[in-house]
Design an enzyme around this catalytic site. Structure first.
Site, PDB file in Angstrom:
ATOM      1  N   LYS A 140     -16.187  -7.278   5.171  1.00  0.00           N
ATOM      2  CA  LYS A 140     -15.074  -8.185   5.466  1.00  0.00           C
ATOM      3  C   LYS A 140     -15.032  -8.456   6.960  1.00  0.00           C
ATOM      4  CE  LYS A 140     -11.969  -6.363   1.890  1.00  0.00           C
ATOM      5  NZ  LYS A 140     -10.642  -5.792   1.659  1.00  0.00           N
TER       6      LYS A 140
ATOM      7  N   ARG B  13      -1.905  -6.229  -8.321  1.00  0.00           N
ATOM      8  CA  ARG B  13      -0.841  -7.192  -8.061  1.00  0.00           C
ATOM      9  C   ARG B  13      -0.769  -8.261  -9.129  1.00  0.00           C
ATOM     10  NH1 ARG B  13      -3.239  -8.170  -2.309  1.00  0.00           N
ATOM     11  NH2 ARG B  13      -4.776  -8.770  -3.820  1.00  0.00           N
TER      12      ARG B  13
ATOM     13  N   HIS C 158       0.838  -1.206   0.000  1.00  0.00           N
ATOM     14  CA  HIS C 158       0.000   0.000   0.000  1.00  0.00           C
ATOM     15  C   HIS C 158       0.873   1.256   0.000  1.00  0.00           C
ATOM     16  CE1 HIS C 158      -3.067  -2.669   2.218  1.00  0.00           C
ATOM     17  NE2 HIS C 158      -3.562  -2.459   1.005  1.00  0.00           N
TER      18      HIS C 158
ATOM     19  N   SER D 222      -3.126  -7.902   2.495  1.00  0.00           N
ATOM     20  CA  SER D 222      -3.345  -7.733   3.936  1.00  0.00           C
ATOM     21  C   SER D 222      -3.809  -9.038   4.580  1.00  0.00           C
ATOM     22  CB  SER D 222      -4.386  -6.636   4.197  1.00  0.00           C
ATOM     23  OG  SER D 222      -3.884  -5.377   3.836  1.00  0.00           O
TER      24      SER D 222
END
Length: 161
Positions: free
Chosen positions: A41, A90, A17, A128
């Site tokens: 989440k 990514r 990040h 994460s």
């Protein structure tokens, strides 16, 4: 003056990040790291903890600010007088998801552009959730997150034993 918003849950903020926001801050006058307050989440850290971690991580980036929001991202971007959403990629799965979200956001707010940054090669293989999993099992994540986040993860998982 161009303001960009980098939205996310940042649970926790990672070096990936930070790579994205550092690079974005070279292109835009201001970048707001917007911590989403209501992600769908299972979060490890509260919103206030995530904001504190982000603030500490960006303290040496004067063009980067921190905000929080709970509405549609495009609504937050409008309220912040921003014209750009920053996202990181990514891998191809990220591209598929971000492409879909960019199309939806364009329909909702055609005046807002989405700028995608390719993750540096050293950040393409983790997220994460990967960091949380490694930390939950007692693994070393010091190469994935800033030092203050390592300590926060250790405290969080020590409390769950």
């Amino acid at each position: 003056m161009t303001i960009a918003v980098y939205p996310g849950s940042f649970d926790p903020i990672t070096n990936g990040h930070l790579d994205i926001v550092t690079r974005a801050s070279r292109l835009f006058d201001t970048v707001i790291m917007a911590v989403f307050d209501r992600p769908n989440k299972n979060l490890l850290f509260s919103t206030s903890e995530r904001i504190a971690m982000v603030k500490e991580a960006i303290r040496d980036l004067p063009r980067v600010k921190v905000g929080t929001y709970s509405e549609l991202t495009v609504e937050y971007v409008r309220q912040a007088n921003a014209s750009v959403i920053v996202r990181g990629l990514r891998d191809p799965r990220d591209f598929d998801h971000e492409f879909q979200m960019a199309q939806i956001n364009n329909k909702l707010a055609p005046e807002i552009d989405v700028v995608l940054f390719m993750a540096g090669h050293q950040y393409t293989f983790f997220s994460s959730s990967t960091v949380r999993e490694i930390a939950s099992l007692g693994g070393d994540v010091s190469w994935l997150v800033p030092p203050h986040v390592v300590m926060a993860l250790q405290r969080a998982y020590r409390g769950r034993e």
